[in-house]
Design a protein around this motif. Structure first.
Motif, PDB file in Angstrom:
ATOM      1  N   GLU A 143       0.842  -1.212   0.000  1.00 36.87           N
ATOM      2  CA  GLU A 143       0.000   0.000   0.000  1.00 36.87           C
ATOM      3  C   GLU A 143       0.875   1.260   0.000  1.00 36.87           C
TER       4      GLU A 143
ATOM      5  N   SER B 298     -10.068   3.783  -0.824  1.00 38.69           N
ATOM      6  CA  SER B 298     -10.729   3.954   0.492  1.00 38.69           C
ATOM      7  C   SER B 298     -11.194   5.390   0.690  1.00 38.69           C
TER       8      SER B 298
ATOM      9  N   ASN C  43     -14.409   5.588  -1.572  1.00 35.15           N
ATOM     10  CA  ASN C  43     -15.531   4.657  -1.352  1.00 35.15           C
ATOM     11  C   ASN C  43     -16.047   4.579   0.079  1.00 35.15           C
ATOM     12  N   CYS C  44     -15.181   4.775   1.071  1.00 32.64           N
ATOM     13  CA  CYS C  44     -15.636   4.559   2.460  1.00 32.64           C
ATOM     14  C   CYS C  44     -16.493   5.728   2.941  1.00 32.64           C
TER      15      CYS C  44
ATOM     16  N   LEU D 265     -16.261   5.303   8.658  1.00 33.03           N
ATOM     17  CA  LEU D 265     -14.968   5.649   9.253  1.00 33.03           C
ATOM     18  C   LEU D 265     -15.177   6.167  10.684  1.00 33.03           C
TER      19      LEU D 265
ATOM     20  N   LEU E  29      -7.230   2.173   7.650  1.00 31.03           N
ATOM     21  CA  LEU E  29      -7.797   2.925   6.514  1.00 31.03           C
ATOM     22  C   LEU E  29      -7.333   4.375   6.524  1.00 31.03           C
TER      23      LEU E  29
ATOM     24  N   ILE F 280      -5.106   6.323   3.761  1.00 27.98           N
ATOM     25  CA  ILE F 280      -5.727   7.501   3.124  1.00 27.98           C
ATOM     26  C   ILE F 280      -4.797   8.714   3.282  1.00 27.98           C
TER      27      ILE F 280
END
Ligand code: 0WY
Length: 378
Positions: free
Chosen positions: A53, A314, A317-318, A323, A337, A341
């Motif tokens: 990531e 993320s 979409n989240c 969150l 996450l 981000i």
């Protein structure tokens, strides 16, 4: 031959726009696009993230943690296991700090003498001595592509006498660090660190002293240690023009997106800060429109993502409500996450900076980015 010293120069300037520069720094483990933000690994890991990531987010280089790794598992053990890249699985460039700064901020019972910093390990209380020679040996054992000299950083505000003493000591340690580094294979780099607190004349003396010794690159230290941003920026203005323009400049421990934008404008090429991952773990997101504290109840019913146009899934979409829930529930996924981000946002910012400088539109990028942040989170 380089105009400032006989060390090879692995930095290539691609374009400049005012004092801002964009370039490429070639290391034994790969190329670093500058201006670069270097995510900070802690004890051999990027808290809450997989290396994949970190790479996908756009990071070319990460920081290893000399202080922690030399205490546990030890530099010798990591060397025996093939070095930091093999040990951690991050196969790209790594930069390590010399460890002195962290001793001063993390361990008690520490003392600074002419020869070394001595302290008690926060792990088992053992007495440890970190000299410039030992720090370089540890960084070489870790296999770091860019090592930092051993220095003494003074927190601000401080007395002039103390700032001067630490700056002069750091210059003597710069000399010793360079001698200890001389056996490193070609391609590996050692950076000097400018000290001098918030006193222009001491900043000038430190920069000139380091350039006379000669390094592959130069860090500006002793900042982001409690001074207002205006003082930090003033000291960059006093220091950066006195460093060789063809060598990389690294502002240590900085910073917020606003700090980074201001420092790039003044000629800084490299940055590191724990903020993206640390704030992520505390529920705070960095976005194109400023910071968003997802602990705040106002997000509890908000189905929108943080940024519908983000290149990071993320962030695109989240739902904020999700969150918010994860953060309030203390779910590990929340920290994971938000860490990714935030790292992705910092890398998005750096890519925008590099593109703008290359196109000669940095001033417009600077203005628009600050307006977007000021808009705040809608
Ligand atoms: N040698 C050296 N290191 C410095 C560092 C550590 C840079 N990050 C290393 C990294 C290695 C791996 C583990 C983490 C650290 C600094 N960090 C800051 N401010 C941070 C201000 C800050 C920002 C956000 C949160 C906490 C503190 N000023 C710094 C000045 C110096 C300095 O003069 N000399």
């Amino acid at each position: 031959m380089n105009p400032d010293n006989d060390l090879p120069n692995h930095f290539e300037l691609l374009a400049t726009d005012g004092a801002a520069r964009t370039g490429r720094l070639t290391t034994p483990h790969g190329v670093v696009r500058t201006p670069a933000f270097m995510p900070v690994g802690t004890a051999g890991a990027m808290k809450g993230m997989h290396w994949r990531e970190v790479r996908d987010a756009g990071a070319d280089i990460v920081l290893g943690n000399t202080y922690h790794l030399m205490l546990r598992p030890s530099a010798e053990r990591i060397a025996a296991l093939g070095g930091l890249q093999k040990f951690t699985g991050w196969n790209g460039p790594m930069l390590t700090d010399s460890g002195g700064f962290q001793v001063m901020s993390l361990s008690d019972l520490r003392k600074v003498t002419e020869n070394a910093v001595t302290f008690r390990s926060h792990i088992d209380g053992a007495k440890v001595e970190l000299s410039p020679e030992r720090s370089i040996e540890v960084q070489r054992l870790l296999g770091s592509d860019i090592a930092m000299q051993m220095d003494e950083c003074v927190r601000l505000p401080a007395e002039r006498a103390d700032i001067e003493r630490a700056m002069q000591l750091s210059l003597r340690w710069a000399e010793r660090s360079k001698r200890a580094f001389e056996s490193a294979p070609d391609g590996y780099m050692l950076f000097g660190i400018v000290q001098g607190g918030d006193i222009p004349q001491l900043r000038h003396a430190s920069a000139e002293g380091l350039v006379a010794i000669g390094f592959h690159g130069y860090a500006i230290g002793g900042l982001a240690v409690g001074e207002p941003q205006a003082v930090m920026l003033a000291m960059i203005d006093e220091t950066a023009p006195r460093l060789p323009k063809e060598r990389p400049r690294y502002l240590m421990g900085v910073g917020t997106p606003d700090d980074i934008l201001e420092a790039v404008k003044r000629g800084i090429d490299m940055f590191d800060c724990v903020m993206p991952t640390r704030n992520g773990r505390h529920g705070v997101a960095f976005t194109r429109f400023g910071q968003v504290n997802l602990r705040n109840a106002r997000h509890a019913d908000d189905p929108r993502p943080l940024d519908e146009e983000s290149s990071w899934p993320s962030a695109r979409n989240c739902a904020r409500a999700y969150l918010h829930h994860l953060v309030k529930a203390g779910e590990t996924l929340g920290a994971m996450l938000l860490s990714e981000i935030n790292i992705a946002y910092y890398q998005f910012l750096m890519q925008g900076i590099r593109n703008a400088i290359a196109q000669g539109t940095f001033e417009e990028f600077y203005q628009r980015t600050r307006e977007d942040w000021a808009r705040g989170d809608i």
